[in-house]
Design a protein around this motif. Sequence first.
Motif, PDB file in Angstrom:
ATOM      1  N   GLN A 120       0.683  -0.989  -0.040  1.00  0.00           N
ATOM      2  CA  GLN A 120       0.147  -0.120   0.188  1.00  0.00           C
ATOM      3  C   GLN A 120       0.872   1.295   0.145  1.00  0.00           C
ATOM      4  O   GLN A 120       0.502   2.225  -0.693  1.00  0.00           O
ATOM      5  N   ALA A 121       1.949   1.200   0.739  1.00  0.00           N
ATOM      6  CA  ALA A 121       2.931   2.398   0.946  1.00  0.00           C
ATOM      7  C   ALA A 121       3.780   2.547  -0.333  1.00  0.00           C
ATOM      8  O   ALA A 121       4.640   3.521  -0.394  1.00  0.00           O
ATOM      9  N   GLY A 122       3.868   1.551  -1.130  1.00  0.00           N
ATOM     10  CA  GLY A 122       4.949   1.824  -2.181  1.00  0.00           C
ATOM     11  C   GLY A 122       6.021   1.386  -2.149  1.00  0.00           C
ATOM     12  O   GLY A 122       7.219   1.594  -2.800  1.00  0.00           O
ATOM     13  N   VAL A 123       6.359   0.401  -1.000  1.00  0.00           N
ATOM     14  CA  VAL A 123       7.632  -0.258  -0.596  1.00  0.00           C
ATOM     15  C   VAL A 123       8.064  -1.334  -1.560  1.00  0.00           C
ATOM     16  O   VAL A 123       6.890  -2.123  -1.614  1.00  0.00           O
ATOM     17  N   PRO A 124       9.032  -1.460  -2.013  1.00  0.00           N
ATOM     18  CA  PRO A 124       9.470  -2.364  -3.065  1.00  0.00           C
ATOM     19  C   PRO A 124       9.479  -3.751  -2.278  1.00  0.00           C
ATOM     20  O   PRO A 124      10.110  -4.228  -1.420  1.00  0.00           O
ATOM     21  N   VAL A 125       8.611  -4.734  -2.417  1.00  0.00           N
ATOM     22  CA  VAL A 125       8.302  -6.117  -2.052  1.00  0.00           C
ATOM     23  C   VAL A 125       8.129  -7.206  -3.248  1.00  0.00           C
ATOM     24  O   VAL A 125       7.569  -6.824  -4.126  1.00  0.00           O
ATOM     25  N   PRO A 126       8.833  -8.279  -2.926  1.00  0.00           N
ATOM     26  CA  PRO A 126       8.078  -9.340  -3.817  1.00  0.00           C
ATOM     27  C   PRO A 126       6.604  -9.740  -3.877  1.00  0.00           C
ATOM     28  O   PRO A 126       6.095  -9.407  -2.812  1.00  0.00           O
ATOM     29  N   GLY A 127       6.164 -10.226  -5.056  1.00  0.00           N
ATOM     30  CA  GLY A 127       4.919 -10.560  -5.098  1.00  0.00           C
ATOM     31  C   GLY A 127       4.328 -11.668  -4.239  1.00  0.00           C
ATOM     32  O   GLY A 127       5.074 -12.636  -3.821  1.00  0.00           O
ATOM     33  N   PHE A 128       3.186 -11.610  -3.502  1.00  0.00           N
ATOM     34  CA  PHE A 128       2.849 -12.440  -2.475  1.00  0.00           C
ATOM     35  C   PHE A 128       1.450 -12.869  -2.541  1.00  0.00           C
ATOM     36  O   PHE A 128       0.477 -12.099  -3.093  1.00  0.00           O
ATOM     37  N   SER A 277      15.038   1.267   3.877  1.00  0.00           N
ATOM     38  CA  SER A 277      14.643   0.790   5.230  1.00  0.00           C
ATOM     39  C   SER A 277      13.624   1.964   5.944  1.00  0.00           C
ATOM     40  O   SER A 277      12.763   1.564   6.522  1.00  0.00           O
ATOM     41  N   ARG A 278      13.885   3.092   5.780  1.00  0.00           N
ATOM     42  CA  ARG A 278      13.124   4.403   6.389  1.00  0.00           C
ATOM     43  C   ARG A 278      11.658   4.120   5.901  1.00  0.00           C
ATOM     44  O   ARG A 278      10.642   4.424   6.544  1.00  0.00           O
ATOM     45  N   GLY A 279      11.589   3.950   4.429  1.00  0.00           N
ATOM     46  CA  GLY A 279      10.349   3.533   3.970  1.00  0.00           C
ATOM     47  C   GLY A 279       9.558   2.569   4.517  1.00  0.00           C
ATOM     48  O   GLY A 279       8.309   2.597   4.874  1.00  0.00           O
TER      49      GLY A 279
END
Length: 473
Positions: A120-128, A277-279
Amino acid sequence: MTPILFVYAKGGPPLEYAIPRIAAHAEVHVLALAPLPESTGPTWRPSCASVTEEAPREGDALIELICRHAELVGAGAVTTLSEYAVVAVANACRRLGLAGAGGNAEAARDKRLMRHRWHQAGVPVPGFTPIREAADIDAAFDRLRPPLLLKAAWSAGSTAHVRVEDRQQAERAWQLGRSVMAESATEGYAELHSARDGVSDFLLEEIVTGEADAWFGTDTKHTWGDYVSVEGIVADGVYHPLCLTGRMPTIPPFTERAGLAPVALPEEAQRRIEEVSRGAVDALNLDTCATHTEIKLGAGGEMWVIETAARFGGVMTTRQVEAVYGLDMLGMLVRQLLGEDVDYPERMLTTGTGEGPGAAGSLVVLAADPEGRPWRELPSWDFTAVDWPALLSDGTRIELVREASLPDGTVMPAYEEAGGANAMAALCFLTAESEQTLLADCEHVIAALPRVLADAAGATGRADRTDDAEADV
């Protein structure tokens, strides 16, 4: 000194290191929800004002137990170093009106909620995709790109992590994962706030490709892992990243072998990691707690956030940071929880102080070779039988972390991928002149241990037979 209630459960830094540092800033009262490490008791018990052991409870009963003990000792703060007690302690602090991780602590524990917040916040994460029932596995393979990683949503130490290629393999892995989590729970390695969630909740996640060489370069024959951790503290909602710690390459599926500090990255690269990391931490809206944020490093400067925990890194991470960077993170957090002034660095530290060892690390002893293949033979673990100076560089020192190690003479546990760190035989703390020397020494130890331990066992057996023969004469 102001009383502080320390809630003990499995995991986290060893008490022989942690308790004296907490006691330097507060009167420590221990509430133990797991068997205490009595082998090191003479080291940490003298720093405690009281020690109370209780059988663990779940849900509201657990929160009430913590609150009752906090009120009994007049605690000005309540804290824990265990992943499995973070949520319960955060809820107890809210009920008591004390500083703590806050109402969003569960988002730093449940990997499904964590990733949802980041997405939701636009932090880069792998699809899950969350996995609650078999139909969710079909949905995951319809929308995600295999191979995928099955993860227990409440696990730690890569427990119940399995790489899967197709639906059928994923279904089998899901059954195996639940069995592993149930077995771990019987040994005290399970979410305390809700045992049911700890065993049954999973997710499937795309496996992103790390590129360590793109970040660390190829001018060394020693290989760094393709992810790092940002160690930090959130103070009254404000995130303070403190430093990075690095890794050796993991073994399948993603089990850690060693954590290292400092990290051999230029400052510019470290600053970019700091901002990611801050995001990630800001998106979780935590109040006051430690943080341990893992970030995968890809090609072309790409990054993905793997996990943030509302506690310090496990094993000897806090001691590594203190040795290299001069930061007593445990003391800093205690003072923050008690409402005292804490001197945080203006920016994350990117180099050591130069006053202590050049590098420090935690080495996990597993019965697996550098590629993760289980040892063919399982000799006994015996720290004292190893000729450590022969395996280490000049200036490198090693010591056994007794609290996290099996007794000498115990047969090495077999390594199984789904079990992750559950197969750890021992934990060692090392210091060296530089991070590259430390990395090389860890590599050498891992490669040599099967032979060294087997030779030691053989020598012991020959000595025993000689003694028997002499006794018969």
